[in-house]
Design a protein around this motif. Structure first.
Motif, PDB file in Angstrom:
ATOM      1  N   LYS A   5       0.675  49.408 -27.593  1.00  0.00           N
ATOM      2  CA  LYS A   5       0.697  48.124 -27.070  1.00  0.00           C
ATOM      3  C   LYS A   5      -0.333  47.293 -27.424  1.00  0.00           C
ATOM      4  O   LYS A   5      -0.588  45.745 -26.803  1.00  0.00           O
ATOM      5  CB  LYS A   5       1.095  48.332 -25.553  1.00  0.00           C
ATOM      6  N   LYS A   7      -3.004  47.301 -29.117  1.00  0.00           N
ATOM      7  CA  LYS A   7      -2.953  46.481 -30.750  1.00  0.00           C
ATOM      8  C   LYS A   7      -1.907  45.673 -31.239  1.00  0.00           C
ATOM      9  O   LYS A   7      -2.272  45.064 -31.658  1.00  0.00           O
ATOM     10  CB  LYS A   7      -2.270  48.616 -31.268  1.00  0.00           C
ATOM     11  N   TYR A   8      -0.538  45.786 -30.265  1.00  0.00           N
ATOM     12  CA  TYR A   8       0.525  45.399 -30.576  1.00  0.00           C
ATOM     13  C   TYR A   8      -0.178  43.314 -30.500  1.00  0.00           C
ATOM     14  O   TYR A   8       0.327  42.641 -30.845  1.00  0.00           O
ATOM     15  CB  TYR A   8       1.904  45.340 -30.118  1.00  0.00           C
ATOM     16  N   ILE A   9      -0.336  43.744 -28.784  1.00  0.00           N
ATOM     17  CA  ILE A   9      -0.842  42.405 -28.349  1.00  0.00           C
ATOM     18  C   ILE A   9      -1.966  41.927 -28.843  1.00  0.00           C
ATOM     19  O   ILE A   9      -2.219  40.315 -30.022  1.00  0.00           O
ATOM     20  CB  ILE A   9      -1.825  42.733 -26.569  1.00  0.00           C
ATOM     21  N   ALA A  11      -3.011  42.377 -32.052  1.00  0.00           N
ATOM     22  CA  ALA A  11      -2.194  42.174 -33.327  1.00  0.00           C
ATOM     23  C   ALA A  11      -0.964  40.543 -33.443  1.00  0.00           C
ATOM     24  O   ALA A  11      -1.640  39.723 -33.837  1.00  0.00           O
ATOM     25  CB  ALA A  11      -1.060  42.761 -34.045  1.00  0.00           C
ATOM     26  N   ALA A  12      -1.009  40.032 -32.318  1.00  0.00           N
ATOM     27  CA  ALA A  12       0.497  38.817 -31.794  1.00  0.00           C
ATOM     28  C   ALA A  12      -1.096  37.974 -31.589  1.00  0.00           C
ATOM     29  O   ALA A  12      -0.380  36.343 -32.595  1.00  0.00           O
ATOM     30  CB  ALA A  12       0.980  39.149 -31.042  1.00  0.00           C
ATOM     31  N   LEU A  13      -1.987  38.445 -31.624  1.00  0.00           N
ATOM     32  CA  LEU A  13      -3.017  37.274 -30.533  1.00  0.00           C
ATOM     33  C   LEU A  13      -3.878  36.902 -32.211  1.00  0.00           C
ATOM     34  O   LEU A  13      -3.680  35.460 -32.400  1.00  0.00           O
ATOM     35  CB  LEU A  13      -4.098  37.607 -30.157  1.00  0.00           C
ATOM     36  N   VAL A  15      -2.479  36.310 -35.252  1.00  0.00           N
ATOM     37  CA  VAL A  15      -1.343  36.376 -35.775  1.00  0.00           C
ATOM     38  C   VAL A  15      -1.080  34.479 -35.527  1.00  0.00           C
ATOM     39  O   VAL A  15      -0.678  33.796 -36.001  1.00  0.00           O
ATOM     40  CB  VAL A  15      -0.334  36.214 -35.355  1.00  0.00           C
ATOM     41  N   LEU A  16      -1.392  34.579 -33.573  1.00  0.00           N
ATOM     42  CA  LEU A  16      -1.086  33.042 -32.555  1.00  0.00           C
ATOM     43  C   LEU A  16      -2.534  32.474 -33.501  1.00  0.00           C
ATOM     44  O   LEU A  16      -1.721  31.410 -34.033  1.00  0.00           O
ATOM     45  CB  LEU A  16      -1.161  33.125 -32.101  1.00  0.00           C
TER      46      LEU A  16
END
Length: 200
Positions: A5, A7-9, A11-13, A15-16
């Motif tokens: 989770k 890592k996903y967070i 990664a999302a940040l 990308v943002l």
């Protein structure tokens, strides 16, 4: 699971953040274009003001005034205003011939005539008026005329002109114009055509 989770967070940040950076880079040229457009609009708005005149009415006055020259007015003046600005009429001015109530346009010239100008114009017309009194002087004198002058008469060629000169040298001066008919080839027809143009 929790590590995934995170890592996903992250990664999302990432990308943002990357998206925001790309948006900012794309937005900058647009902002520059808007700024340039505003600059051009401001320049075009101000240009007419700098190119426009000062709003004055300029009039050139010459002739019989005390201070001839170019004068500026805030609004269209009348001739009387221009004359006043130029110090008024001189003593020689023909003010009666000036329409002082006339409105003067920008760039106009006002000419004030003088008595001297009027006199010179009248004097220049006199020779033409007196020309009729001198018409008699244009007649050709048979006793002094040259061959060329005699040939200027209707019907008188070189031969007849030489005969006239020879006649007066042999017989003396002509005493009356009718004597010209004693010349060979000059009869009543020719005499009638030239009698008003000759004298003795």
């Amino acid at each position: 699971m929790e590590k995934n989770k995170i890592k996903y967070i992250l990664a999302a940040l990432a990308v943002l953040v990357f998206g925001m950076l790309c948006y900012r880079d794309r937005a900058l040229p647009g902002q520059q274009e808007e700024e340039m457009a505003a600059i051009f609009e401001s320049a075009s708005t101000q240009q007419p003001d700098s190119a426009a005149g000062d709003g004055k009415i300029y009039v050139h006055i010459v002739g019989a005034v005390k201070k001839p020259g170019v004068y500026a007015f805030d609004e269209k003046p009348r001739v009387v205003d221009v004359v006043t600005e130029a110090g008024g009429f001189t003593k020689d001015a023909v003010s009666s011939e000036v329409n002082q109530a006339e409105i003067v346009e920008d760039g106009s010239q006002v000419v004030i005539g003088s008595k001297r100008d009027k006199k010179e114009k009248a004097d220049g017309e006199k020779p033409e008026a007196e020309g009729e009194n001198r018409s008699e002087d244009a007649r050709i004198d048979l006793n002094t005329a040259t061959k060329e002058e005699l040939m200027g008469l209707t019907g008188i060629g070189e031969s007849k002109a030489m005969s006239i000169i020879s006649y007066r040298e042999t017989n003396g001066a002509f005493k009356k114009i009718e004597e010209i008919m004693n010349i060979t080839g000059i009869k009543t027809g020719v005499f009638d055509k030239i009698k008003d143009r000759i004298k003795v």
